[in-house]
Design a protein around this motif. Structure first.
Motif, PDB file in Angstrom:
ATOM      1  N   PRO A  87     -17.842  55.850   6.004  1.00 30.30           N
ATOM      2  CA  PRO A  87     -16.382  55.978   6.165  1.00 30.30           C
ATOM      3  C   PRO A  87     -15.932  56.136   7.614  1.00 30.30           C
ATOM      4  O   PRO A  87     -14.764  55.923   7.922  1.00 30.30           O
ATOM      5  N   TYR A  88     -16.855  56.513   8.505  1.00 31.91           N
ATOM      6  CA  TYR A  88     -16.486  56.780   9.891  1.00 31.91           C
ATOM      7  C   TYR A  88     -16.852  55.643  10.849  1.00 31.91           C
ATOM      8  O   TYR A  88     -16.612  55.742  12.045  1.00 31.91           O
ATOM      9  N   VAL A  89     -17.433  54.582  10.314  1.00 30.27           N
ATOM     10  CA  VAL A  89     -17.882  53.464  11.154  1.00 30.27           C
ATOM     11  C   VAL A  89     -16.785  52.413  11.213  1.00 30.27           C
ATOM     12  O   VAL A  89     -16.261  51.998  10.179  1.00 30.27           O
ATOM     13  N   PRO A  90     -16.406  51.961  12.415  1.00 25.86           N
ATOM     14  CA  PRO A  90     -15.397  50.893  12.514  1.00 25.86           C
ATOM     15  C   PRO A  90     -15.860  49.642  11.776  1.00 25.86           C
ATOM     16  O   PRO A  90     -17.067  49.350  11.711  1.00 25.86           O
ATOM     17  N   LEU A  91     -14.909  48.898  11.213  1.00 28.56           N
ATOM     18  CA  LEU A  91     -15.244  47.739  10.392  1.00 28.56           C
ATOM     19  C   LEU A  91     -16.076  46.720  11.159  1.00 28.56           C
ATOM     20  O   LEU A  91     -17.037  46.165  10.627  1.00 28.56           O
ATOM     21  N   TRP A  92     -15.733  46.474  12.440  1.00 26.48           N
ATOM     22  CA  TRP A  92     -16.477  45.468  13.198  1.00 26.48           C
ATOM     23  C   TRP A  92     -17.949  45.873  13.353  1.00 26.48           C
ATOM     24  O   TRP A  92     -18.841  45.037  13.278  1.00 26.48           O
ATOM     25  N   LEU A  93     -18.187  47.183  13.519  1.00 28.54           N
ATOM     26  CA  LEU A  93     -19.565  47.656  13.647  1.00 28.54           C
ATOM     27  C   LEU A  93     -20.277  47.605  12.295  1.00 28.54           C
ATOM     28  O   LEU A  93     -21.466  47.250  12.223  1.00 28.54           O
ATOM     29  N   ALA A  94     -19.540  47.925  11.219  1.00 33.85           N
ATOM     30  CA  ALA A  94     -20.136  47.858   9.885  1.00 33.85           C
ATOM     31  C   ALA A  94     -20.601  46.442   9.565  1.00 33.85           C
ATOM     32  O   ALA A  94     -21.666  46.235   8.994  1.00 33.85           O
ATOM     33  N   ARG A  95     -19.792  45.440   9.941  1.00 32.77           N
ATOM     34  CA  ARG A  95     -20.174  44.047   9.710  1.00 32.77           C
ATOM     35  C   ARG A  95     -21.432  43.693  10.501  1.00 32.77           C
ATOM     36  O   ARG A  95     -22.322  42.995  10.014  1.00 32.77           O
ATOM     37  N   HIS A  96     -21.502  44.163  11.742  1.00 33.39           N
ATOM     38  CA  HIS A  96     -22.679  43.883  12.565  1.00 33.39           C
ATOM     39  C   HIS A  96     -23.924  44.534  11.961  1.00 33.39           C
ATOM     40  O   HIS A  96     -24.981  43.905  11.870  1.00 33.39           O
ATOM     41  N   LEU A  97     -23.793  45.787  11.523  1.00 35.93           N
ATOM     42  CA  LEU A  97     -24.927  46.482  10.921  1.00 35.93           C
ATOM     43  C   LEU A  97     -25.332  45.841   9.602  1.00 35.93           C
ATOM     44  O   LEU A  97     -26.513  45.816   9.256  1.00 35.93           O
ATOM     45  N   GLU A  98     -24.335  45.334   8.860  1.00 36.71           N
ATOM     46  CA  GLU A  98     -24.635  44.648   7.606  1.00 36.71           C
ATOM     47  C   GLU A  98     -25.527  43.444   7.863  1.00 36.71           C
ATOM     48  O   GLU A  98     -26.511  43.210   7.162  1.00 36.71           O
ATOM     49  N   ARG A  99     -25.194  42.691   8.901  1.00 40.74           N
ATOM     50  CA  ARG A  99     -25.988  41.509   9.248  1.00 40.74           C
ATOM     51  C   ARG A  99     -27.403  41.913   9.653  1.00 40.74           C
ATOM     52  O   ARG A  99     -28.379  41.282   9.244  1.00 40.74           O
ATOM     53  N   ALA A 140     -12.440  34.758   6.794  1.00 43.67           N
ATOM     54  CA  ALA A 140     -13.184  33.496   6.883  1.00 43.67           C
ATOM     55  C   ALA A 140     -14.188  33.536   8.036  1.00 43.67           C
ATOM     56  O   ALA A 140     -15.321  33.063   7.903  1.00 43.67           O
ATOM     57  N   SER A 141     -13.800  34.110   9.158  1.00 48.21           N
ATOM     58  CA  SER A 141     -14.716  34.154  10.307  1.00 48.21           C
ATOM     59  C   SER A 141     -15.912  35.053  10.016  1.00 48.21           C
ATOM     60  O   SER A 141     -17.039  34.763  10.438  1.00 48.21           O
ATOM     61  N   PHE A 163     -20.523  38.670 -16.332  1.00 45.10           N
ATOM     62  CA  PHE A 163     -21.004  38.505 -14.962  1.00 45.10           C
ATOM     63  C   PHE A 163     -19.771  38.315 -14.078  1.00 45.10           C
ATOM     64  O   PHE A 163     -18.873  37.554 -14.433  1.00 45.10           O
ATOM     65  N   THR A 164     -19.746  38.978 -12.952  1.00 42.74           N
ATOM     66  CA  THR A 164     -18.739  38.697 -11.935  1.00 42.74           C
ATOM     67  C   THR A 164     -19.471  38.108 -10.738  1.00 42.74           C
ATOM     68  O   THR A 164     -20.407  38.725 -10.214  1.00 42.74           O
ATOM     69  N   VAL A 165     -19.075  36.930 -10.335  1.00 39.92           N
ATOM     70  CA  VAL A 165     -19.742  36.231  -9.234  1.00 39.92           C
ATOM     71  C   VAL A 165     -18.790  36.142  -8.051  1.00 39.92           C
ATOM     72  O   VAL A 165     -17.676  35.637  -8.176  1.00 39.92           O
ATOM     73  N   SER A 166     -19.233  36.654  -6.915  1.00 36.29           N
ATOM     74  CA  SER A 166     -18.495  36.492  -5.662  1.00 36.29           C
ATOM     75  C   SER A 166     -19.373  35.663  -4.743  1.00 36.29           C
ATOM     76  O   SER A 166     -20.447  36.122  -4.335  1.00 36.29           O
ATOM     77  N   GLY A 167     -18.946  34.446  -4.458  1.00 34.47           N
ATOM     78  CA  GLY A 167     -19.784  33.557  -3.664  1.00 34.47           C
ATOM     79  C   GLY A 167     -18.998  32.697  -2.698  1.00 34.47           C
ATOM     80  O   GLY A 167     -17.864  32.298  -2.988  1.00 34.47           O
ATOM     81  N   TYR A 168     -19.615  32.446  -1.560  1.00 28.53           N
ATOM     82  CA  TYR A 168     -19.011  31.600  -0.533  1.00 28.53           C
ATOM     83  C   TYR A 168     -20.138  30.983   0.281  1.00 28.53           C
ATOM     84  O   TYR A 168     -21.021  31.695   0.758  1.00 28.53           O
ATOM     85  N   VAL A 169     -20.122  29.685   0.398  1.00 29.18           N
ATOM     86  CA  VAL A 169     -21.083  28.982   1.249  1.00 29.18           C
ATOM     87  C   VAL A 169     -20.292  28.089   2.188  1.00 29.18           C
ATOM     88  O   VAL A 169     -19.561  27.207   1.721  1.00 29.18           O
ATOM     89  N   PRO A 170     -20.376  28.313   3.500  1.00 34.23           N
ATOM     90  CA  PRO A 170     -19.602  27.492   4.434  1.00 34.23           C
ATOM     91  C   PRO A 170     -19.821  26.004   4.202  1.00 34.23           C
ATOM     92  O   PRO A 170     -20.952  25.548   4.016  1.00 34.23           O
ATOM     93  N   ASP A 171     -18.719  25.272   4.142  1.00 30.50           N
ATOM     94  CA  ASP A 171     -18.713  23.808   4.006  1.00 30.50           C
ATOM     95  C   ASP A 171     -19.247  23.312   2.658  1.00 30.50           C
ATOM     96  O   ASP A 171     -19.438  22.116   2.475  1.00 30.50           O
ATOM     97  N   ARG A 172     -19.486  24.233   1.709  1.00 28.20           N
ATOM     98  CA  ARG A 172     -20.016  23.777   0.423  1.00 28.20           C
ATOM     99  C   ARG A 172     -19.281  24.392  -0.766  1.00 28.20           C
ATOM    100  O   ARG A 172     -18.843  23.678  -1.657  1.00 28.20           O
ATOM    101  N   ALA A 173     -19.211  25.698  -0.798  1.00 29.57           N
ATOM    102  CA  ALA A 173     -18.508  26.375  -1.889  1.00 29.57           C
ATOM    103  C   ALA A 173     -17.580  27.410  -1.273  1.00 29.57           C
ATOM    104  O   ALA A 173     -17.970  28.555  -1.044  1.00 29.57           O
TER     105      ALA A 173
END
Length: 197
Positions: A87-99, A140-141, A163-173
């Motif tokens: 909860p205390y981590v900025p979103l941009w850092l959370a995305r980087h750590l997720e990667r 999107a970015s 089933f709940t499906v959340s999916g995204y593939v750049p340039d395909r789905a």
């Protein structure tokens, strides 16, 4: 094992495989105990799944999941101690750590939420469809930078399995219309039928 085998087949259909053709499935594991009031009482395991073997012989996947769970019990993981900080981590850092946490391979999230109370399907009468969606949202970015995303949640209500499906593939789905045929094909691969909406 059925939900994980389906996830592996869908990942294969979406091209989310490594150089050897395997799928990295990341599974949350509840770490909540009696009287536990933590907000993120979760740990996780990762297993590599062969999409072809999952379709014809899912026992290997079951063996790998059992081994990963045993390893988690014996050795723990490196990520869960950091969850209270989320909860205390900025979103941009959370995305980087997720990667960083998922690695450069195209991980697939898969969660068996379990059986939900029948009341969940009765907001004002008996609902024909119950759909749970992820709280997390991506731009999107962010999706492009992550190489897309695929998460499958599975839950039961009464005699129905959803089933709940959340999916995204750049340039395909990138739209629901492009994702739906891939879901139908993955279900057919597993010899399953159901309503896809």
């Amino acid at each position: 094992m059925l939900i994980m085998a389906f996830a592996a087949r869908l990942a294969f259909r979406m091209g989310r495989v490594d150089a050897s053709g395997c799928v990295k499935l990341v599974l949350p594991v509840s770490d909540r105990h009696s009287g536990d009031r933590r907000g993120n009482a979760l740990r996780s395991i990762a297993v590599m799944a062969d999409p072809d073997a999952c379709r014809n012989y899912p026992h290997a996947l079951q063996r790998d999941v059992t081994a990963a769970l045993a390893s988690l019990i014996r050795h723990g993981d490196d990520v869960s101690p950091l969850f209270p900080l989320i909860p205390y981590v900025p979103l941009w850092l959370a995305r980087h750590l997720e990667r960083e946490a998922l690695g450069t391979d195209l991980a697939v999230g898969c969660s068996l939420i379990g059986e939900l109370p029948l009341e969940m399907n009765r907001p004002c009468g008996e609902a024909l469809l119950l759909q749970l969606s992820l709280l997390e949202r991506y731009t999107a970015s962010e999706l492009e930078r992550l190489g897309g995303v695929l998460f499958i949640g599975c839950y039961g209500v009464g005699e129905r399995l959803y089933f709940t499906v959340s999916g995204y593939v750049p340039d395909r789905a990138t739209t629901r219309a492009e994702l739906v045929p891939l879901v139908r094909d993955a279900l057919a691969d597993m010899g399953l039928c159901g309503t896809v909406s």
